[in-house]
Scaffold this motif. Structure first.
Motif, mmCIF file in Angstrom:
data_model
loop_
_atom_site.group_PDB
_atom_site.id
_atom_site.type_symbol
_atom_site.label_atom_id
_atom_site.label_comp_id
_atom_site.label_asym_id
_atom_site.label_seq_id
_atom_site.Cartn_x
_atom_site.Cartn_y
_atom_site.Cartn_z
ATOM 1 N N ASP A 57 -7.364 -0.936 0.556
ATOM 2 C CA ASP A 57 -6.942 -2.333 0.743
ATOM 3 C C ASP A 57 -5.450 -2.488 0.480
ATOM 4 O O ASP A 57 -4.737 -3.184 1.218
ATOM 5 N N ALA A 58 -4.959 -1.823 -0.581
ATOM 6 C CA ALA A 58 -3.543 -1.935 -0.942
ATOM 7 C C ALA A 58 -2.649 -1.313 0.125
ATOM 8 O O ALA A 58 -1.609 -1.874 0.485
ATOM 9 N N LEU A 59 -3.044 -0.169 0.654
ATOM 10 C CA LEU A 59 -2.242 0.495 1.673
ATOM 11 C C LEU A 59 -2.205 -0.313 2.965
ATOM 12 O O LEU A 59 -1.170 -0.373 3.643
ATOM 13 N N CYS A 60 -3.318 -0.929 3.295
ATOM 14 C CA CYS A 60 -3.379 -1.747 4.514
ATOM 15 C C CYS A 60 -2.473 -2.978 4.408
ATOM 16 O O CYS A 60 -1.964 -3.474 5.425
ATOM 17 N N ARG A 61 -2.263 -3.465 3.200
ATOM 18 C CA ARG A 61 -1.447 -4.668 3.006
ATOM 19 C C ARG A 61 0.049 -4.372 2.965
ATOM 20 O O ARG A 61 0.864 -5.276 3.145
ATOM 21 N N LYS A 62 0.411 -3.133 2.731
ATOM 22 C CA LYS A 62 1.828 -2.807 2.583
ATOM 23 C C LYS A 62 2.562 -2.874 3.923
ATOM 24 O O LYS A 62 2.103 -2.337 4.920
ATOM 25 N N ARG A 63 3.719 -3.511 3.887
ATOM 26 C CA ARG A 63 4.514 -3.659 5.100
ATOM 27 C C ARG A 63 5.363 -2.429 5.379
ATOM 28 O O ARG A 63 5.731 -2.162 6.528
ATOM 29 N N LYS A 64 5.725 -1.718 4.321
ATOM 30 C CA LYS A 64 6.566 -0.526 4.478
ATOM 31 C C LYS A 64 5.875 0.672 3.845
ATOM 32 O O LYS A 64 5.239 0.567 2.794
ATOM 33 N N LYS A 65 5.991 1.812 4.494
ATOM 34 C CA LYS A 65 5.454 3.042 3.930
ATOM 35 C C LYS A 65 6.277 3.442 2.692
ATOM 36 O O LYS A 65 7.466 3.128 2.596
ATOM 37 N N CYS A 66 5.636 4.134 1.773
ATOM 38 C CA CYS A 66 6.302 4.538 0.543
ATOM 39 C C CYS A 66 5.588 5.760 -0.036
ATOM 40 O O CYS A 66 4.584 6.230 0.505
ATOM 41 N N MET A 67 6.115 6.263 -1.125
ATOM 42 C CA MET A 67 5.470 7.340 -1.866
ATOM 43 C C MET A 67 4.428 6.736 -2.808
ATOM 44 O O MET A 67 4.692 5.739 -3.479
ATOM 45 N N ILE A 68 3.257 7.342 -2.865
ATOM 46 C CA ILE A 68 2.215 6.956 -3.805
ATOM 47 C C ILE A 68 2.118 8.045 -4.865
ATOM 48 O O ILE A 68 2.012 9.229 -4.538
ATOM 49 N N GLY A 69 2.172 7.640 -6.117
ATOM 50 C CA GLY A 69 2.142 8.615 -7.204
ATOM 51 C C GLY A 69 0.834 8.570 -7.972
ATOM 52 O O GLY A 69 0.187 7.529 -8.062
ATOM 53 N N THR A 70 0.437 9.699 -8.529
ATOM 54 C CA THR A 70 -0.729 9.718 -9.409
ATOM 55 C C THR A 70 -0.609 10.877 -10.392
ATOM 56 O O THR A 70 0.020 11.898 -10.095
ATOM 57 N N GLY A 71 -1.193 10.680 -11.583
ATOM 58 C CA GLY A 71 -1.214 11.728 -12.591
ATOM 59 C C GLY A 71 -0.285 11.505 -13.763
ATOM 60 O O GLY A 71 -0.205 12.349 -14.657
ATOM 61 N N ALA A 72 0.426 10.372 -13.801
ATOM 62 C CA ALA A 72 1.392 10.160 -14.874
ATOM 63 C C ALA A 72 0.721 10.001 -16.235
ATOM 64 O O ALA A 72 1.268 10.416 -17.251
ATOM 65 N N MET A 73 -0.476 9.411 -16.257
ATOM 66 C CA MET A 73 -1.154 9.180 -17.533
ATOM 67 C C MET A 73 -2.424 10.008 -17.664
ATOM 68 O O MET A 73 -2.713 10.547 -18.726
ATOM 69 N N THR A 74 -3.188 10.101 -16.599
ATOM 70 C CA THR A 74 -4.406 10.913 -16.594
ATOM 71 C C THR A 74 -4.358 11.886 -15.428
ATOM 72 O O THR A 74 -4.130 11.488 -14.284
#
Length: 292
Positions: A57-74
């Motif tokens: 849902d969040a990706l579909c709402r974004k107007r501009k492509k960007c980097m998605i990050g994961t793993g900073a905390m878990t």
């Protein structure tokens, strides 16, 4: 493990944690700190069952492509990921919607998703971040007991190198009087040079301790390094920042080595690289390993 439904998945900086808690057992883990308000046992993993749906849902709402990050905390590749596959589901969504990925782990389980990482990197940018703290394999198994050893992580970095996927190493934390030695730092830097990492993130030689992770860390010091807790409390008391007495010398070695081998080590420059979204031209795609 226990399951929860959450209201959101992406932070303001487009980072996410698919799980909360960890089973890797690293003795220094900052995520144990009470300030994060994790109201369950750290090893009782909180599984965000609606994470893939929220991400879509969040990706579909974004107007501009960007980097998605994961793993900073878990870490996205905790043991449960083998069974649940939620990290892979999220990476599939990032690929199908044309976004970039900056993923951080200590686990060789990431190789399971090498096919997806390559596909993302063909279209946009995929950066694999790997934490390295301890060159000595026996010491690594004490400090980071339930996760891939440093040597195994090094093998992952080389596989990423061979597949044209850029890597960034987190050289952190470095524990005073335990692994804050020139031999340790040069050993890790040797791995980074051979793996041709793009950058190294190091805020300084040391670690941070606050309520929650401090108590766990000291408990493990008593178990594995008798007398070390007293040495810490005498020198640092209840300080948040725990710098190594060897910080200046070791940081100088790291910076000089990075300069000699074309590895960026400015924290700001590394973060700018991780957050910069790039789309590859057709020519660049053809030049990637395995695509010519």
């Amino acid at each position: 493990m226990h399951e929860v439904e959450v209201k959101g998945i992406l932070s303001a900086q487009n980072g996410m944690n698919i799980y909360r808690g960890c089973t890797h057992g690293c003795i220094y883990c900052d995520s144990r700190s009470k300030c994060y308000q994790m109201n369950h046992d750290f090893e009782d993993i909180e599984v965000k069952v609606n994470a893939p749906k929220l991400l879509k849902d969040a990706l579909c709402r974004k107007r501009k492509k960007c980097m998605i990050g994961t793993g900073a905390m878990t870490d996205p590749y905790i043991h449960l990921e083998e069974k649940l596959g939620n990290t892979r589901k999220c990476i599939e969504l990032i690929y199908s919607h044309g976004f970039g990925l900056a993923i951080q782990t200590k686990s060789a389980r990431i190789l399971r998703d090498l096919d997806l990482l390559k596909k993302i990197n063909e279209k946009t940018k995929c950066v694999v971040q790997m934490t390295l703290t301890t060159y000595d394999e026996d010491l690594c198994k004490v400090i980071e007991p339930n996760v891939s050893t440093t040597r195994e992580r090094f093998e992952v970095l080389k596989i990423m190198r061979d597949n044209g996927i850029p890597t960034v190493v987190w050289l952190s934390p470095i524990l005073p009087f335990i692994n804050d030695t020139e031999e340790n730092i040069r050993g890790i830097l040797g791995y980074c040079i051979e793996a041709k990492v793009h950058g190294i993130i190091c805020f300084g030689m040391g670690l941070t301790l606050r309520e929650g992770n401090r108590e766990y860390f000291y408990k493990k010091l008593d178990e594995h390094f008798p007398g070390m807790k007293a040495r810490y409390t005498e020198r640092y008391n209840y300080a948040y920042e725990i710098p190594s007495p060897n910080n200046d010398r070791l940081m100088s070695i790291m910076k000089r080595t990075c300069e000699d081998h074309g590895i960026i080590c400015s924290v700001e420059e590394c973060f700018n690289y991780l957050h910069k979204f790039e789309e590859k031209s057709q020519y660049e795609q053809l030049m990637l390993p395995g695509l010519d």
